[in-house]
Design a protein around this motif. Structure first.
Motif, PDB file in Angstrom:
ATOM      1  N   ASN A   1       0.800  -1.228   0.000  1.00  7.35           N
ATOM      2  CA  ASN A   1       0.000   0.000   0.000  1.00  7.35           C
ATOM      3  C   ASN A   1       0.830   1.275   0.000  1.00  7.35           C
ATOM      4  OD1 ASN A   1      -2.665  -1.072  -0.008  1.00  7.35           O
ATOM      5  ND2 ASN A   1      -2.322  -1.749   2.093  1.00  7.35           N
ATOM      6  N   PHE A   2       2.138   1.144   0.024  1.00 11.58           N
ATOM      7  CA  PHE A   2       3.013   2.320   0.047  1.00 11.58           C
ATOM      8  C   PHE A   2       3.011   3.002  -1.315  1.00 11.58           C
ATOM      9  CE2 PHE A   2       7.257   4.257  -0.438  1.00 11.58           C
ATOM     10  CZ  PHE A   2       7.174   5.187   0.585  1.00 11.58           C
ATOM     11  N   GLN A   3       2.361   4.139  -1.400  1.00 11.19           N
ATOM     12  CA  GLN A   3       2.240   4.881  -2.654  1.00 11.19           C
ATOM     13  C   GLN A   3       2.310   6.365  -2.358  1.00 11.19           C
ATOM     14  OE1 GLN A   3       1.950   3.675  -5.751  1.00 11.19           O
ATOM     15  NE2 GLN A   3       1.970   1.566  -5.058  1.00 11.19           N
ATOM     16  N   PRO A   4       2.876   7.137  -3.196  1.00  8.44           N
ATOM     17  CA  PRO A   4       3.686   6.775  -4.350  1.00  8.44           C
ATOM     18  C   PRO A   4       5.114   6.436  -3.924  1.00  8.44           C
ATOM     19  CG  PRO A   4       3.472   9.144  -4.271  1.00  8.44           C
ATOM     20  CD  PRO A   4       2.672   8.586  -3.121  1.00  8.44           C
ATOM     21  N   PRO A   5       5.750   5.487  -4.595  1.00 10.78           N
ATOM     22  CA  PRO A   5       7.093   5.081  -4.193  1.00 10.78           C
ATOM     23  C   PRO A   5       8.136   6.169  -4.438  1.00 10.78           C
ATOM     24  CG  PRO A   5       6.468   3.990  -6.220  1.00 10.78           C
ATOM     25  CD  PRO A   5       5.252   4.727  -5.734  1.00 10.78           C
ATOM     26  N   PHE A   6       7.890   7.038  -5.408  1.00  9.84           N
ATOM     27  CA  PHE A   6       8.835   8.115  -5.694  1.00  9.84           C
ATOM     28  C   PHE A   6       8.477   9.306  -4.824  1.00  9.84           C
ATOM     29  CE2 PHE A   6       8.670   5.566  -9.618  1.00  9.84           C
ATOM     30  CZ  PHE A   6       9.955   5.069  -9.554  1.00  9.84           C
ATOM     31  N   SER A   7       8.897   9.207  -3.581  1.00  9.41           N
ATOM     32  CA  SER A   7       8.542  10.211  -2.581  1.00  9.41           C
ATOM     33  C   SER A   7       9.566  10.148  -1.469  1.00  9.41           C
ATOM     34  CB  SER A   7       7.147   9.916  -2.020  1.00  9.41           C
ATOM     35  OG  SER A   7       7.117   8.650  -1.402  1.00  9.41           O
ATOM     36  N   GLN A   8       9.577  11.188  -0.653  1.00  8.62           N
ATOM     37  CA  GLN A   8      10.418  11.164   0.531  1.00  8.62           C
ATOM     38  C   GLN A   8       9.972  12.224   1.521  1.00  8.62           C
ATOM     39  OE1 GLN A   8      14.307  13.694  -0.617  1.00  8.62           O
ATOM     40  NE2 GLN A   8      14.202  11.686  -1.529  1.00  8.62           N
ATOM     41  N   PRO A   9      10.160  11.937   2.805  1.00 11.81           N
ATOM     42  CA  PRO A   9       9.848  12.940   3.817  1.00 11.81           C
ATOM     43  C   PRO A   9      10.985  13.957   3.879  1.00 11.81           C
ATOM     44  CG  PRO A   9      10.605  10.916   4.865  1.00 11.81           C
ATOM     45  CD  PRO A   9      10.565  10.659   3.386  1.00 11.81           C
ATOM     46  N   ILE A  10      10.634  15.236   3.879  1.00 13.58           N
ATOM     47  CA  ILE A  10      11.640  16.301   3.938  1.00 13.58           C
ATOM     48  C   ILE A  10      11.254  17.315   5.016  1.00 13.58           C
ATOM     49  CG2 ILE A  10      12.290  16.023   1.501  1.00 13.58           C
ATOM     50  CD1 ILE A  10      10.668  18.613   0.934  1.00 13.58           C
ATOM     51  N   ASP A  11      12.164  18.230   5.284  1.00 14.03           N
ATOM     52  CA  ASP A  11      11.947  19.336   6.220  1.00 14.03           C
ATOM     53  C   ASP A  11      11.429  18.864   7.577  1.00 14.03           C
ATOM     54  OD1 ASP A  11      12.761  21.045   4.194  1.00 14.03           O
ATOM     55  OD2 ASP A  11      10.718  21.498   3.557  1.00 14.03           O
ATOM     56  N   PRO A  12      12.141  17.948   8.234  1.00 19.32           N
ATOM     57  CA  PRO A  12      11.641  17.424   9.513  1.00 19.32           C
ATOM     58  C   PRO A  12      11.675  18.473  10.623  1.00 19.32           C
ATOM     59  CG  PRO A  12      13.887  16.712   9.158  1.00 19.32           C
ATOM     60  CD  PRO A  12      13.455  17.409   7.893  1.00 19.32           C
ATOM     61  N   GLU A  13      10.623  18.469  11.403  1.00 24.08           N
ATOM     62  CA  GLU A  13      10.573  19.270  12.627  1.00 24.08           C
ATOM     63  C   GLU A  13      10.317  18.277  13.753  1.00 24.08           C
ATOM     64  OE1 GLU A  13       7.950  22.632  12.516  1.00 24.08           O
ATOM     65  OE2 GLU A  13       8.632  23.202  10.512  1.00 24.08           O
ATOM     66  N   VAL A  14      11.330  18.076  14.585  1.00 24.00           N
ATOM     67  CA  VAL A  14      11.275  17.048  15.616  1.00 24.00           C
ATOM     68  C   VAL A  14      11.097  17.679  16.991  1.00 24.00           C
ATOM     69  CG1 VAL A  14      12.514  15.103  16.664  1.00 24.00           C
ATOM     70  CG2 VAL A  14      12.809  15.602  14.227  1.00 24.00           C
ATOM     71  N   GLU A  15      10.156  17.155  17.731  1.00 20.85           N
ATOM     72  CA  GLU A  15       9.967  17.527  19.133  1.00 20.85           C
ATOM     73  C   GLU A  15      10.184  16.280  19.963  1.00 20.85           C
ATOM     74  OE1 GLU A  15       6.533  19.550  20.721  1.00 20.85           O
ATOM     75  OE2 GLU A  15       6.373  20.706  18.860  1.00 20.85           O
ATOM     76  N   THR A  16      11.101  16.348  20.919  1.00 16.06           N
ATOM     77  CA  THR A  16      11.346  15.197  21.777  1.00 16.06           C
ATOM     78  C   THR A  16      10.932  15.512  23.206  1.00 16.06           C
ATOM     79  OG1 THR A  16      13.626  15.878  22.183  1.00 16.06           O
ATOM     80  CG2 THR A  16      13.271  14.324  20.392  1.00 16.06           C
ATOM     81  N   GLN A  17      10.424  14.508  23.854  1.00 14.07           N
ATOM     82  CA  GLN A  17      10.090  14.556  25.278  1.00 14.07           C
ATOM     83  C   GLN A  17      10.524  13.222  25.864  1.00 14.07           C
ATOM     84  OE1 GLN A  17       5.842  15.552  25.547  1.00 14.07           O
ATOM     85  NE2 GLN A  17       6.516  17.374  26.676  1.00 14.07           N
ATOM     86  N   GLY A  18      11.654  13.257  26.537  1.00 12.90           N
ATOM     87  CA  GLY A  18      12.180  12.020  27.101  1.00 12.90           C
ATOM     88  C   GLY A  18      12.504  11.017  26.013  1.00 12.90           C
ATOM     89  N   ASN A  19      11.872   9.844  26.079  1.00 12.21           N
ATOM     90  CA  ASN A  19      12.148   8.788  25.093  1.00 12.21           C
ATOM     91  C   ASN A  19      11.135   8.774  23.947  1.00 12.21           C
ATOM     92  OD1 ASN A  19       9.946   7.815  26.508  1.00 12.21           O
ATOM     93  ND2 ASN A  19      10.702   5.709  26.582  1.00 12.21           N
ATOM     94  N   ARG A  20      10.367   9.831  23.805  1.00 14.05           N
ATOM     95  CA  ARG A  20       9.385   9.919  22.717  1.00 14.05           C
ATOM     96  C   ARG A  20       9.677  11.127  21.835  1.00 14.05           C
ATOM     97  NH1 ARG A  20       5.094   6.583  22.946  1.00 14.05           N
ATOM     98  NH2 ARG A  20       4.886   5.390  24.850  1.00 14.05           N
ATOM     99  N   ALA A  21       9.346  10.985  20.568  1.00 12.59           N
ATOM    100  CA  ALA A  21       9.525  12.095  19.634  1.00 12.59           C
ATOM    101  C   ALA A  21       8.364  12.123  18.652  1.00 12.59           C
ATOM    102  CB  ALA A  21      10.840  11.960  18.871  1.00 12.59           C
ATOM    103  N   THR A  22       8.011  13.320  18.263  1.00 12.03           N
ATOM    104  CA  THR A  22       7.037  13.541  17.196  1.00 12.03           C
ATOM    105  C   THR A  22       7.771  14.294  16.103  1.00 12.03           C
ATOM    106  OG1 THR A  22       5.229  13.674  18.774  1.00 12.03           O
ATOM    107  CG2 THR A  22       4.843  14.613  16.598  1.00 12.03           C
ATOM    108  N   MET A  23       7.637  13.827  14.877  1.00 12.58           N
ATOM    109  CA  MET A  23       8.304  14.469  13.755  1.00 12.58           C
ATOM    110  C   MET A  23       7.277  14.840  12.701  1.00 12.58           C
ATOM    111  SD  MET A  23      11.542  13.271  11.397  1.00 12.58           S
ATOM    112  CE  MET A  23      11.083  11.596  11.607  1.00 12.58           C
ATOM    113  N   ASP A  24       7.160  16.129  12.449  1.00 11.26           N
ATOM    114  CA  ASP A  24       6.324  16.614  11.357  1.00 11.26           C
ATOM    115  C   ASP A  24       7.210  16.777  10.138  1.00 11.26           C
ATOM    116  OD1 ASP A  24       3.843  16.814  12.741  1.00 11.26           O
ATOM    117  OD2 ASP A  24       4.599  18.596  13.753  1.00 11.26           O
TER     118      ASP A  24
END
Length: 153
Positions: A74-97
């Protein structure tokens, strides 16, 4: 494709063809393989290359081979990539937009690529093995896609 480039081709003018958006080992090394973004790129590369074991290793919890194959299918479209990460970490957890950059060949003129960007959110957990994705990251990506399965792939 240049395996030696440092980091993904962040700007549309750096996209030579659809293959430019395939994640390379150099991309992962360029951002740091143990960083949350490096972990997300390694996962993305495993999805792009239908690497069942690579996808499974990306998660903080064990998932079945059947579930992994479903995600790859189900991974579509294959010609793609995540860019411009904004990472928030709290202890051992992180959220990345991130912005997911995709290229889709135009049906009438396949040599012309349409660049489509959309936001997505990945959730990570740091355990003894380092940063790993939560399974919710895949669901977040699927829900964020602005086109149905099969479009652009």
């Amino acid at each position: 494709m240049d395996e030696n480039r440092e980091g993904p081709p962040f700007e549309p003018e750096n996209i030579e063809d659809a293959g430019s958006l395939l994640i390379t080992n150099g991309d992962i090394e360029g951002v740091g393989p143990s960083t949350p973004y490096g972990v997300a790129l390694r996962w993305w590369r495993a999805l792009q290359h239908a690497d069942v074991e690579g996808v499974k290793r990306s998660y903080a919890v064990r998932i079945s081979s059947r579930e992994t194959r479903r995600q790859i299918y189900n991974f579509q479209p294959p010609f793609s990539q995540p860019i411009d990460p904004e990472v928030e970490t709290q202890g051992n957890r992180a959220t990345m937009d991130v912005i997911v950059r995709t290229v889709i060949p135009l049906p009438a003129t396949p040599s012309v690529l349409r660049v489509v960007d959309f936001p997505a959110r990945f959730n990570l957990l740091r355990n003894a093995a380092g940063w790993r994705l939560l399974v919710s990251s895949y669901r977040n990506f699927i829900r964020a896609r602005p086109f149905p399965r099969g479009a652009g792939g």
